[in-house]
Design an enzyme around this catalytic site. Structure first.
Site, PDB file in Angstrom:
ATOM      1  N   SER A 143       0.853  -1.188   0.000  1.00  0.00           N
ATOM      2  CA  SER A 143       0.000   0.000   0.000  1.00  0.00           C
ATOM      3  C   SER A 143       0.887   1.236   0.000  1.00  0.00           C
ATOM      4  O   SER A 143       2.026   1.201   0.486  1.00  0.00           O
ATOM      5  CB  SER A 143      -0.895   0.002   1.248  1.00  0.00           C
ATOM      6  OG  SER A 143      -1.489   1.271   1.453  1.00  0.00           O
ATOM      7  N   TYR A 156      -1.566  -0.343  10.402  1.00  0.00           N
ATOM      8  CA  TYR A 156      -1.578  -0.933   9.063  1.00  0.00           C
ATOM      9  C   TYR A 156      -0.331  -0.523   8.289  1.00  0.00           C
ATOM     10  O   TYR A 156       0.338  -1.361   7.651  1.00  0.00           O
ATOM     11  CB  TYR A 156      -2.837  -0.496   8.320  1.00  0.00           C
ATOM     12  CG  TYR A 156      -2.960  -1.056   6.919  1.00  0.00           C
ATOM     13  CD1 TYR A 156      -3.328  -2.382   6.708  1.00  0.00           C
ATOM     14  CD2 TYR A 156      -2.712  -0.259   5.806  1.00  0.00           C
ATOM     15  CE1 TYR A 156      -3.452  -2.896   5.427  1.00  0.00           C
ATOM     16  CE2 TYR A 156      -2.830  -0.761   4.522  1.00  0.00           C
ATOM     17  CZ  TYR A 156      -3.201  -2.080   4.339  1.00  0.00           C
ATOM     18  OH  TYR A 156      -3.313  -2.584   3.072  1.00  0.00           O
TER      19      TYR A 156
END
Length: 226
Positions: A143, A156
């Site tokens: 990501s 995350y």
């Protein structure tokens, strides 16, 4: 009977989203695909689409945080095929978006357990079989927050940054002495359940479908070597 001459791919999080789309793309390109996720019914749906399109797949439903299950799956793959040609590390958990001091410890453990530790365990378990392949590829789906952290995404982002570093280190270790290549793929904004949880007000039709991310992964592993 399974065709053992086909290249063998394992895709985590293959019950929906990018994982399912990638599994279907790999099957369409001639791979036998092993599908893993917790939801057996959704895995069966992915398997059904693959078989309906003329491909082959095997489902292996289990929780990736079950370390013993990872080791058992690796032993089963090694016993049946004697190698693994593609490993796609796609499964991940977003967790709750919160300021760093307010991250729930249990949530932290779940995120790190799935997004980082489970992927290390997969590499550890399947490395012997990746080394038996004449041309193996390990792909991790990352990501943008791994390189550009943002507020409230600390857990995350930390898990993805750590996984990127882990894959890079593994690639440096095996690249010159084996036929294993490693790839870190950032698909960008993609129409997934995780995306919908992170951006509940977003119109999903404004972001690309999972099939576009699958195409990026397939392009990486089919790129000529050398």
């Amino acid at each position: 009977m399974t065709d053992t001459t086909k290249p063998v791919a394992l895709v985590t999080g293959a019950s929906r989203g990018i994982g399912a789309a990638t599994a279907e793309a790999l099957a369409a390109s001639g791979h036998h695909v092993i599908l893993t996720a917790r939801d057996e019914n959704r895995l069966a749906e992915t398997e059904g689409r693959i078989h309906g399109a003329g491909g082959t797949a095997t489902i292996a439903p289990f929780d990736l945080k079950d370390n013993d299950a990872i080791d058992r799956l690796a032993a089963a793959v090694g016993g049946r095929w004697g190698r693994l040609d593609v490993l796609v590390l796609n499964a991940a958990q977003l967790g709750s978006l919160a300021p760093v001091p307010h991250i729930d410890p249990k949530d932290w453990d779940r995120i790190i357990g799935l997004n980082l530790t489970a992927n290390w365990r997969l590499i550890r378990a399947f490395d012997p079989w990746l080394r038996q392949s004449q041309a193996a590829d390990v792909v991790t789906v990352t990501s943008s927050v791994s390189a550009r952290p943002r507020a409230y995404w600390g857990a995350y982002a930390a898990s993805k940054a750590a996984l990127d570093n882990l894959i890079t280190a593994y690639g440096a270790e095996v690249g010159a002495v084996t036929a294993i290549r490693t790839h870190i793929i950032d698909p960008g904004a993609t129409r997934t359940a995780m995306r919908a949880r992170a951006y509940p007000g977003e119109d999903p039709t404004t972001v690309k479908p999972p099939e576009d991310a699958a195409a990026l992964i397939l392009a990486a592993i089919t790129r000529p070597r050398g």
